[in-house]
Design a protein around this motif. Structure first.
Motif, PDB file in Angstrom:
ATOM      1  N   LEU A 295       0.832  -1.201   0.000  1.00  0.00           N
ATOM      2  CA  LEU A 295       0.000   0.000   0.000  1.00  0.00           C
ATOM      3  C   LEU A 295       0.868   1.253   0.000  1.00  0.00           C
ATOM      4  N   ALA A 296       1.916   1.253   0.808  1.00  0.00           N
ATOM      5  CA  ALA A 296       2.792   2.425   0.895  1.00  0.00           C
ATOM      6  C   ALA A 296       3.459   2.715  -0.448  1.00  0.00           C
ATOM      7  N   GLU A 297       3.884   1.666  -1.152  1.00  0.00           N
ATOM      8  CA  GLU A 297       4.526   1.848  -2.456  1.00  0.00           C
ATOM      9  C   GLU A 297       3.547   2.421  -3.471  1.00  0.00           C
ATOM     10  N   MET A 298       2.308   1.915  -3.457  1.00  0.00           N
ATOM     11  CA  MET A 298       1.310   2.419  -4.397  1.00  0.00           C
ATOM     12  C   MET A 298       0.993   3.891  -4.108  1.00  0.00           C
ATOM     13  N   GLU A 299       0.850   4.223  -2.832  1.00  0.00           N
ATOM     14  CA  GLU A 299       0.570   5.604  -2.469  1.00  0.00           C
ATOM     15  C   GLU A 299       1.730   6.516  -2.851  1.00  0.00           C
ATOM     16  N   CYS A 300       2.936   6.004  -2.738  1.00  0.00           N
ATOM     17  CA  CYS A 300       4.110   6.784  -3.118  1.00  0.00           C
ATOM     18  C   CYS A 300       4.126   7.056  -4.618  1.00  0.00           C
ATOM     19  N   VAL A 301       3.818   6.047  -5.418  1.00  0.00           N
ATOM     20  CA  VAL A 301       3.769   6.211  -6.872  1.00  0.00           C
ATOM     21  C   VAL A 301       2.745   7.280  -7.253  1.00  0.00           C
ATOM     22  N   LEU A 302       1.566   7.222  -6.651  1.00  0.00           N
ATOM     23  CA  LEU A 302       0.539   8.202  -6.951  1.00  0.00           C
ATOM     24  C   LEU A 302       0.927   9.601  -6.474  1.00  0.00           C
ATOM     25  N   SER A 303       1.528   9.681  -5.296  1.00  0.00           N
ATOM     26  CA  SER A 303       1.931  10.967  -4.743  1.00  0.00           C
ATOM     27  C   SER A 303       3.014  11.624  -5.588  1.00  0.00           C
ATOM     28  N   ASP A 304       4.019  10.828  -5.982  1.00  0.00           N
ATOM     29  CA  ASP A 304       5.106  11.358  -6.798  1.00  0.00           C
ATOM     30  C   ASP A 304       4.602  11.818  -8.156  1.00  0.00           C
ATOM     31  N   ALA A 305       3.606  11.097  -8.684  1.00  0.00           N
ATOM     32  CA  ALA A 305       3.061  11.460  -9.985  1.00  0.00           C
ATOM     33  C   ALA A 305       2.353  12.804  -9.922  1.00  0.00           C
ATOM     34  N   ILE A 306       1.672  13.044  -8.785  1.00  0.00           N
ATOM     35  CA  ILE A 306       0.966  14.322  -8.615  1.00  0.00           C
ATOM     36  C   ILE A 306       1.969  15.463  -8.469  1.00  0.00           C
ATOM     37  N   ASP A 307       3.035  15.176  -7.677  1.00  0.00           N
ATOM     38  CA  ASP A 307       4.065  16.197  -7.488  1.00  0.00           C
ATOM     39  C   ASP A 307       4.745  16.545  -8.805  1.00  0.00           C
TER      40      ASP A 307
END
Length: 307
Positions: A295-307
């Motif tokens: 879950l943490a990895e998926m959230e990181c991918v989405l967060s980095d994409a937004i940034d």
């Protein structure tokens, strides 16, 4: 909390469950988790949640597993959906094991990359799990039309999905689970070889596209990418799929969390693949194999994409 509390709460046991024999318990002692053997004794084999899921005697389905996947040492089918998908416990060591699946309709197998307890406590009770694997709405339609399932029965598609059938009530029939599982394998032997147990691809889940209408009238085609699940994705879906007579405005990858029981969000497909580069295990032809992510990895991918 007991490993099975959430499972039993979400999928209540039926009234006609069958208790294991002493011989069955002895046969699987040390091969399956002790908690599962205790659960068999307390509840039994049969329908749970009205037949959406079935706790099964592995001996009834070992031949099916062998037929589809070849000899599988230390692999035991323990759970089945009302449409015949098998969930398999794979013993990896004396103290550890994980959960896999065999989907007979789409001729694919996969690993959840999670242990037995985690699967029953976290993955199985999640709403997203039911949506992705149990065909809940279609199951309810089929039950209303054909009646409830016996312990050894499943709903299936006639003709099979690979031969012109569709996931629609007019194609659903009811019959013996083992007979249909074996029949589907024989029907597909000319088109698909059995998966090799040591092949990462044979243990991965192949994502299928889902079509949605956007507010502007265009279409979005999205592939689900679920938490912890090793997944096969096309490199360029626009070259492999089309919606007849329609223009696809957006190809996307939707990140699904079984832990939080929700869709975390989606990214434009090729942007998502760029973000997933560190998690790609292998490429074959037009497809990528991506390892199951936390879950943490998926959230990181989405967060980095937004940034």
């Amino acid at each position: 909390m007991n490993v099975f509390d959430l499972f039993v709460n979400k999928y209540p046991p039926g009234n006609d469950l069958r208790k294991p024999t002493a011989e069955t318990l002895e046969q699987f002692q040390g091969k399956l988790p002790a908690e599962l053997l205790d659960f068999w004794q307390e509840y039994g084999f049969g329908n749970y949640g009205g037949g959406l899921l079935k706790i099964i005697d592995p001996t009834d389905y070992i031949d099916t597993l062998t037929l589809w996947l070849g000899e599988q040492e230390d692999c035991f089918p323990i759970l089945m959906t009302g449409f015949g998908t098998l969930f398999i416990y794979r013993k990896r060591s004396e103290t550890a094991g994980d959960m896999c699946l065999l989907d007979i309709h789409y001729r694919r197998s996969g690993s959840f990359s999670t242990g037995f307890s985690d699967f029953f406590e976290r993955i199985l009770p999640a709403e997203n799990f039911a949506e992705q694997f149990l065909r809940v709405d279609l199951f309810q339609e089929a039950s209303a039309k054909h009646g409830s399932l016996a312990e050894n029965e499943i709903f299936f598609f006639a003709p099979a999905l690979a031969f012109g059938g569709a996931e629609s009530i007019q194609y659903v029939e009811k019959g013996n689970a083992v007979v249909h599982q074996h029949l589907l394998f024989e029907m597909g032997t000319d088109n698909s070889s059995a998966a090799k147990p040591d092949d990462m691809w044979s243990q991965a889940y192949e994502a299928n596209p889902h079509v949605f209408e956007l507010e502007n009238g265009g279409l979005m085609v999205s592939f689900p990418f679920s938490e912890t699940v090793d997944t096969i994705l096309p490199i360029a879906p626009e070259t492999l799929y089309e919606v007849e007579g329609e223009t696809v405005s957006l190809w996307a990858l939707t990140f699904v969390s079984l832990t939080k029981e929700e869709n975390l969000g989606f990214l434009e497909y090729h942007r998502a693949l760029q973000r997933l580069q560190p998690y790609i295990l292998e490429t074959r032809g037009d497809y990528l194999l991506i390892r199951g992510m936390s879950l943490a990895e998926m959230e990181c991918v989405l967060s980095d994409a937004i940034d």
